[in-house]
Design an enzyme around this catalytic site. Structure first.
Site, PDB file in Angstrom:
ATOM      1  N   PRO A 175       2.362   6.857   4.236  1.00  0.00           N
ATOM      2  CA  PRO A 175       2.596   7.468   5.548  1.00  0.00           C
ATOM      3  C   PRO A 175       2.987   6.426   6.589  1.00  0.00           C
ATOM      4  CG  PRO A 175       0.247   7.216   5.167  1.00  0.00           C
ATOM      5  CD  PRO A 175       0.933   6.755   3.915  1.00  0.00           C
TER       6      PRO A 175
ATOM      7  N   ASP B  57       2.493   3.366  16.981  1.00  0.00           N
ATOM      8  CA  ASP B  57       2.041   3.358  15.579  1.00  0.00           C
ATOM      9  C   ASP B  57       3.202   2.950  14.676  1.00  0.00           C
ATOM     10  OD1 ASP B  57       0.477   3.534  13.338  1.00  0.00           O
ATOM     11  OD2 ASP B  57       0.262   5.709  13.350  1.00  0.00           O
TER      12      ASP B  57
ATOM     13  N   HIS C 171       2.050  -2.091  13.772  1.00  0.00           N
ATOM     14  CA  HIS C 171       1.786  -2.711  12.472  1.00  0.00           C
ATOM     15  C   HIS C 171       2.873  -3.739  12.208  1.00  0.00           C
ATOM     16  CE1 HIS C 171      -1.390   0.139  11.329  1.00  0.00           C
ATOM     17  NE2 HIS C 171      -0.649   1.041  11.963  1.00  0.00           N
TER      18      HIS C 171
ATOM     19  N   ASN D 179      -4.996  -3.976   9.627  1.00  0.00           N
ATOM     20  CA  ASN D 179      -4.927  -3.653   8.199  1.00  0.00           C
ATOM     21  C   ASN D 179      -3.827  -4.433   7.490  1.00  0.00           C
ATOM     22  OD1 ASN D 179      -2.970  -2.178   9.564  1.00  0.00           O
ATOM     23  ND2 ASN D 179      -3.135  -0.375   8.259  1.00  0.00           N
TER      24      ASN D 179
ATOM     25  N   ASN E 153       0.433   9.593   9.214  1.00  0.00           N
ATOM     26  CA  ASN E 153      -1.008   9.801   9.322  1.00  0.00           C
ATOM     27  C   ASN E 153      -1.443   9.512  10.754  1.00  0.00           C
ATOM     28  OD1 ASN E 153      -3.798   9.714   9.197  1.00  0.00           O
ATOM     29  ND2 ASN E 153      -3.908   8.270   7.518  1.00  0.00           N
TER      30      ASN E 153
ATOM     31  N   HIS F 211       7.733   0.413   6.197  1.00  0.00           N
ATOM     32  CA  HIS F 211       7.425   0.475   4.766  1.00  0.00           C
ATOM     33  C   HIS F 211       8.650   0.105   3.951  1.00  0.00           C
ATOM     34  CE1 HIS F 211       3.393   2.051   5.052  1.00  0.00           C
ATOM     35  NE2 HIS F 211       3.790   3.079   5.782  1.00  0.00           N
TER      36      HIS F 211
END
Length: 428
Positions: free
Chosen positions: A321, A303, A58, A90, A276, A307
């Site tokens: 998560p 993954d 991400h 996303n 998650n 954040h």
């Protein structure tokens, strides 16, 4: 441009050799004459591996550049030994059209530290209601090879079936975030004794396993390629073994944190451990490690999920998560798989480089260390250790669950097509 890596041990095997790289290609292995203008990297017997490929990163750009950008995420990847990453869809706006995926691809090219391959969304806006423009994205400048609604499950079986059928004509992969949403309403932690004792709503293993079983059947009947994201339960490994035995074109990844960490960490109520799918039991982690060694689970994917402080440093139920993973992945694989004897360094190359490159259909990544092959390489000191400090990582965010841990295995150099992108803990 030429580079010589002196005294490296490809795959950790045999006596140290020199590796000559010219114009991005390995041109000699053995005792080589060093060109006058060559960059020289003294390996001193360290392990030389193909550059790592992450199927699940991400990068948050566009939309959440306060937590990560393609610049900072690429730096973290290069420092972690990666030469290619797949950036999940996303973002904000969602990467569900050619304009967004081309933007991500171009930004990756501009930064130039790793090959950034955008993942396209399966459904418009990740809403799970209608298929996104898969064909347009696959034929765009970005040449999207993997599609996923990761973060959300494509829960509608008819929509998932259509996506798999359509994917066969495009020769692309549908990657599923396996989570039956009706079984995880309000879920906060692995369903079991610890969640009950701590007062968390349970997240049943069946929520993952049921979707994996369903999608394996759909993929088998469609003769399509399915990839299962972040496998977290032993039951999912059993389903994958069953499906592969029947000829299903299914691959799967496991994250470093699901190999090492368990729901024992929930006792601290620290949201840095919220992820998650959730951390599972020690029994699950043990069986995931065995399945990875066996090849039932194909590869390791980080993954990597940065954040902002306000999204993690809060009460558990409100926290987002996700965990950082790019700079610690090699160390966690070393700790859980190499030091335990489950994998040798050729096995590490398989799960961190070769299989993810094959799944993502990258022709020039995950290649053998041999004359004539692209020089996408990672040099690893297997005996060195380092202490993880989130504030010192390249990512903008600092949400690592390994804060203060002493971990084995250090990436000392990363080369992308013969150009050194990271060396001795610094970006080149």
């Amino acid at each position: 441009m030429s580079t010589v890596i002196k005294g490296a041990r490809p795959y950790g095997e045999g006596d140290p050799v020199d590796v000559l790289i010219e114009d991005g290609v390995i041109t000699a292995i053995g005792a080589v004459d060093v060109p006058e203008d060559a960059e020289v990297i003294e390996a001193n017997g360290q392990v030389l591996l193909p550059g790592f490929v992450d199927l699940h990163t991400h990068l948050r750009e566009p939309g959440r550049e306060d937590t990560e950008t393609i610049d900072t995420g690429s730096a973290a990847a290069a420092l972690g030994g990666y030469t290619a990453v797949f950036a999940m869809a996303n973002t904000d706006p969602v990467a569900d059209n050619a304009v967004i995926v081309d933007h991500v691809w171009r930004r990756g090219q501009e930064v130039g530290l790793v090959d950034v391959h955008p993942v396209g969304a399966v459904t418009v806006g990740l809403k799970g209601e209608k298929l996104a423009e898969l064909g347009t994205m696959a034929n765009s400048q970005a040449r999207v090879k993997v599609f996923s609604d990761d973060g959300l499950c494509v829960a509608d079986p008819l929509l998932m079936r259509r996506a798999l059928e359509y994917s066969t004509a495009l020769d692309v992969v549908i990657a599923q975030h396996a989570e039956e949403p009706r079984l995880t309403v309000g879920a906060q932690a692995h369903e079991g004794e610890r969640a009950a004792r701590l007062g968390y709503t349970g997240w049943p293993a069946a929520a993952e396993e049921s979707i994996v079983a369903r999608d394996c059947l759909l993929a088998l009947h469609a003769n399509a390629r399915l990839h299962v994201c972040h496998v977290s339960t032993s039951g999912t490994a059993d389903v994958l073994r069953w499906a592969k035995d029947r000829g299903t074109k299914v691959s799967a990844e496991v994250t470093p944190h699901h190999l090492l960490l368990t729901d024992e960490r929930l006792a601290t109520y620290d949201p840095v451990n919220k992820v998650n799918p959730p951390l599972r039991t020690e029994s699950d982690a043990e069986k995931l490690r065995a399945a990875l060694a066996e090849g039932v689970i194909d590869c390791v994917a980080t993954d990597h999920a940065p954040h902002a402080v306000q999204d993690k440093d809060t009460e558990w139920t409100a926290a987002r998560p996700g965990m950082l993973g790019l700079q610690t992945a090699l160390s966690i694989v070393t700790e859980t798989m190499v030091r335990t004897g489950l994998l040798d360094w050729r096995g590490v190359a398989r799960v961190l480089s070769e299989r993810p490159a094959e799944i993502g259909n990258l022709a020039d990544q995950g290649r053998p260390i041999a004359v004539g092959e692209p020089a996408n390489l990672a040099l690893v000191d297997p005996d060195a250790e380092w202490t993880v400090r989130g504030a010192e990582l390249a990512s903008i965010a600092a949400n690592t669950p390994y804060e203060g841990m002493r971990l084995p295995g250090v990436v000392t150099a990363t080369l992308l097509r013969g150009r050194t992108t990271a060396r001795d803990g610094k970006i080149c």
